[in-house]
Design an enzyme around this catalytic site. Structure first.
Site, PDB file in Angstrom:
ATOM      1  CB  CYS A   1      31.674  47.631  47.721  1.00 32.43           C
ATOM      2  SG  CYS A   1      33.108  48.223  46.786  1.00 32.43           S
TER       3      CYS A   1
ATOM      4  NE  ARG B   1      29.381  42.258  49.335  1.00 32.65           N
ATOM      5  CZ  ARG B   1      28.880  41.444  48.422  1.00 32.65           C
ATOM      6  NH1 ARG B   1      28.501  40.233  48.760  1.00 32.65           N
ATOM      7  NH2 ARG B   1      28.752  41.831  47.173  1.00 32.65           N
TER       8      ARG B   1
ATOM      9  CD1 TRP C   1      38.791  44.577  48.342  1.00 29.90           C
ATOM     10  CD2 TRP C   1      38.364  44.969  46.195  1.00 29.90           C
ATOM     11  NE1 TRP C   1      39.768  43.960  47.606  1.00 29.90           N
ATOM     12  CE2 TRP C   1      39.542  44.185  46.277  1.00 29.90           C
ATOM     13  CE3 TRP C   1      37.906  45.344  44.939  1.00 29.90           C
ATOM     14  CZ2 TRP C   1      40.251  43.765  45.156  1.00 29.90           C
ATOM     15  CZ3 TRP C   1      38.621  44.936  43.806  1.00 29.90           C
ATOM     16  CH2 TRP C   1      39.776  44.156  43.935  1.00 29.90           C
TER      17      TRP C   1
ATOM     18  CG  ASN D   1      29.711  45.672  44.735  1.00 27.82           C
ATOM     19  OD1 ASN D   1      30.880  45.799  44.362  1.00 27.82           O
ATOM     20  ND2 ASN D   1      29.195  44.502  45.084  1.00 27.82           N
ATOM     21  N   GLY D   2      30.591  47.570  42.002  1.00 25.65           N
ATOM     22  CA  GLY D   2      30.746  47.237  40.587  1.00 25.65           C
ATOM     23  C   GLY D   2      31.707  48.191  39.912  1.00 25.65           C
TER      24      GLY D   2
ATOM     25  CD  GLU E   1      42.524  26.091  48.484  1.00 30.68           C
ATOM     26  OE1 GLU E   1      41.910  26.663  49.402  1.00 30.68           O
ATOM     27  OE2 GLU E   1      42.535  26.537  47.314  1.00 30.68           O
TER      28      GLU E   1
ATOM     29  CE  LYS F   1      42.096  28.745  51.596  1.00 29.22           C
ATOM     30  NZ  LYS F   1      42.160  29.204  50.239  1.00 29.22           N
TER      31      LYS F   1
ATOM     32  CD  GLU G   1      43.320  33.123  49.664  1.00 33.85           C
ATOM     33  OE1 GLU G   1      42.369  33.489  48.957  1.00 33.85           O
ATOM     34  OE2 GLU G   1      43.259  32.119  50.398  1.00 33.85           O
TER      35      GLU G   1
ATOM     36  CG  HIS H   1      61.078  20.388  33.388  1.00 36.84           C
ATOM     37  ND1 HIS H   1      61.774  20.056  32.239  1.00 36.84           N
ATOM     38  CD2 HIS H   1      60.586  19.218  33.876  1.00 36.84           C
ATOM     39  CE1 HIS H   1      61.688  18.757  32.030  1.00 36.84           C
ATOM     40  NE2 HIS H   1      60.973  18.223  33.008  1.00 36.84           N
TER      41      HIS H   1
ATOM     42  CE  LYS I   1      34.352  33.598  51.888  1.00 42.40           C
ATOM     43  NZ  LYS I   1      35.396  32.619  52.169  1.00 42.40           N
TER      44      LYS I   1
END
Length: 610
Positions: A2, A27, A76, A101-102, A484, A488, A491, A507, A605
């Site tokens: 947050c 955030r 968030w 925040n937390g 990666e 992306k 996301e 497999h 983020k």
């Protein structure tokens, strides 16, 4: 996660609070709110809204708020759904107002105790516990700062919190444990925020709270206490141009801007760090030469995109420097017993330098027998940078898009430079090092050439508009690049995407292959190309649609659906180059999907909670 802002000022603060939230919306953007002392010092106005900060901004336009002290928050969600009732600030009896925040791990036990004292809870959040607890402590203390110092001793978990009290006008109190807070010293006002960027327009001098610190902020100054409640002085950092580089400019999204900044950022790194004599060890810190001479193994710990950078580095460190290298996800590394080899360098990687799990691993490493701790990050004032023995700064500049781009490639540059300086003590010849340096110097030009492929990538992206799943393949050092690429895509386009080593197709993943499952392959002309071609034939034989990034179209004959040809580049730096079209692919698929690219749903983020 947050974003927090607090201001004690002689002037009006509402507009500055909103601007601070907008600067931190990456955030968290589930809900937002603010509390401001009104014209009457005994009245606090509160407005909260679900959704993005723009919803809050519209509400304030309809109902202006006037005041010179206030706190604000963009959320968030952790505890409780993203609703107006769960939005911060939370209050206790209309007297204490808190943003946080937390995660408070013992909130249920505290809630039971506080209910017994007569406190009534209106939300589903753990933060409301903090507001009531501070209120209870304020009843038996002389100041809000004293109440906060007493209250936080009962909190278990992580927090960055800021509070105001109706009886303490023009006072903002902040406290941190595991979640960053920074003070900004302005003109006739002082500020506090989760991120320096939030208050960079109003201050040039900053103080970073350390673990366990509490701060009392007024328009005229700030007082700080450490975890033992002893008054302390913390270093003042001067930053005069921080707020100048966080506009989108001509680009539609921050993510696209940050993709196209990569050649410039890497060129700037090389100009300052790669001399005629090669990479200078001192870029990692003044004690680096002494430490690096002793290194016999490397342990890398990171999360998300930074973890993928570590996986690429393992190939470099073992293949070029001849050093054993282990790479682990920070959230897993923390919770198992480990055997630490002698003279192991501990490397932690984080864009923000505030990733909770990575920081916890760094702190654990200090008493675990590691030779030294190297932090690779983008923020020089971050906890990771301040708590590491050695630091490599990626200098990517502010990265606002949640999906990391330029931070990843600059991390790769730092890890490649680390490989070169460590390799000197482990058999990397001067001739080989010079050859590698020449390849690195050619990187910006190669990156510019890849950027020119955007029209081809846009055409390829059109094939993904109606897709719900995708499979990414790579081998060797390009398997992490495939990982990666899959990250992306998922996301920002919300397509379910997985990455596999191409040799693992038979497999299990081959069961998924059909005409509706696009397969994206990273296939440069390297020693594993023939193996990759065989794997692609397996996909084609089962009706799969193949989208290949490689150097030679002819080498893939007629097996592919679409092919994008990249310039011929040295094998060593190919991972950096092949990253770019995968970033562009994800971006342009997300454009077609109509998603919120810079602020994808459910993500934030800076991950400052477990």
């Amino acid at each position: 996660m947050c974003g927090i802002v607090g201001i004690a000022s002689e002037g009006q603060v509402t507009e500055k609070l909103i601007n601070g939230l907008l600067r931190q919306e990456y955030r968290g953007y589930d809900s937002s709110g603010l509390a401001v002392f009104g014209k009457d010092a005994n009245q606090v106005q509160v407005i909260k809204r679900a959704g993005k900060v723009s919803e809050l901004q519209n509400a304030i336009d309809d109902t202006p708020m006037i005041g010179n002290t206030g706190i604000a928050h963009t959320r968030w969600a952790t505890h409780g759904t993203p609703t107006e009732a769960n939005a911060h600030p939370h209050h206790s009896r209309g007297e204490v107002f808190v943003v946080h925040n937390g995660i408070i791990e013992n909130h249920q036990e505290l809630k039971t105790t506080l209910k017994a004292l007569g406190y009534v809870f209106e939300s589903e959040t753990d933060t409301e516990v903090v507001a009531h607890l501070i209120h209870a402590k304020r009843e038996t203390t002389d100041t809000l700062a004293e109440a906060v110092k007493v209250a936080v001793k009962e909190l278990e978990g992580a927090y960055g919190l800021v509070a105001i009290h109706i009886n303490d006008p023009q006072v903002v109190v902040a406290a941190r444990k595991g979640s960053p807070l920074v003070l900004g010293m302005g003109s006739s006002e002082n500020l506090v925020a989760s991120d320096q960027l939030a208050i960079a327009d109003y201050a040039e001098k900053f103080i970073f709270l350390e673990e366990g610190d509490t701060a009392e902020v007024t328009p005229s100054g700030a007082k700080l206490w450490d975890v033992s409640d002893q008054e302390v002085k913390r270093p003042v950092v001067v930053e005069k141009t921080l707020g100048e580089t966080i506009e989108k400019g001509e680009y539609r999204h921050f993510m696209l801007k940050e993709i196209f900044e990569q050649p410039e950022k890497i060129k700037a790194l090389l100009e300052g760090q790669l001399t005629d004599g090669g990479v200078q060890q001192e870029i990692f810190g003044p004690t680096a030469p002494e430490v690096f001479e002793k290194v016999e193994a490397v342990q890398i710990v990171a999360c998300g995109t930074s973890y993928h950078a570590g996986l690429v580095a393992r190939h470099w460190l073992e293949g070029l420097a001849g050093l054993p290298c282990s790479v682990e996800v920070a959230s897993e590394f923390r919770y198992r017993n480990k055997v630490v080899a002698p003279n192991t360098l501990f490397v932690s990687i984080s864009q923000s330098g505030e990733t909770a799990d990575t920081l916890a691993c760094l702190r654990f490493s200090k008493d675990s027998g590691y030779l030294a701790r190297l932090g690779i990050c983008n923020v020089p004032t971050s906890s990771l940078a301040r708590e590491s023995d050695l630091v490599y700064l990626t200098k990517a500049g502010p990265e606002i898009g949640v999906a990391s781009t330029k931070a990843f490639t600059t991390q790769l540059m730092g890890l490649l430079m680390l490989t070169l300086v460590l390799g000197r003590s482990h058999g990397l010849s001067a001739v080989a090092e010079n050859r590698i340096n020449e390849s690195i110097r050619a990187l910006p030009e190669s990156l510019d050439a890849v950027m020119a492929l955007e029209p081809s990538v846009i055409k390829m992206a059109e094939e993904f508009d109606d897709k719900e799943h995708a499979l990414f393949l790579g081998r060797g050092i390009h398997y992490p690049i495939a990982m990666e690429g899959a990250l992306k895509l998922k996301e920002i386009s919300y397509i379910h995407a997985e990455a596999y080593p191409a040799g693992e197709l038979k497999h299990g993943p081959l069961a998924l292959i059909d005409s509706e499952m696009p397969v994206i392959a990273v296939a440069p002309n390297d020693d594993l190309l023939e193996k990759v071609k065989s794997n692609l034939q397996e996909v084609k034989a089962r009706g799969g649609e193949l989208y290949v990034f490689g150097h030679s179209h002819e080498s893939h004959e007629d097996t592919i659906t679409q092919f994008i040809e990249l310039p011929e580049i040295p094998e060593l730096i190919a991972p950096i180059i092949y990253t770019i079209p995968l970033q562009l692919l994800a971006y342009h698929v997300a454009i077609l999907k109509g998603t919120d690219i810079d602020q994808p749903r459910n993500l934030a983020k800076s991950v400052t909670v477990e």
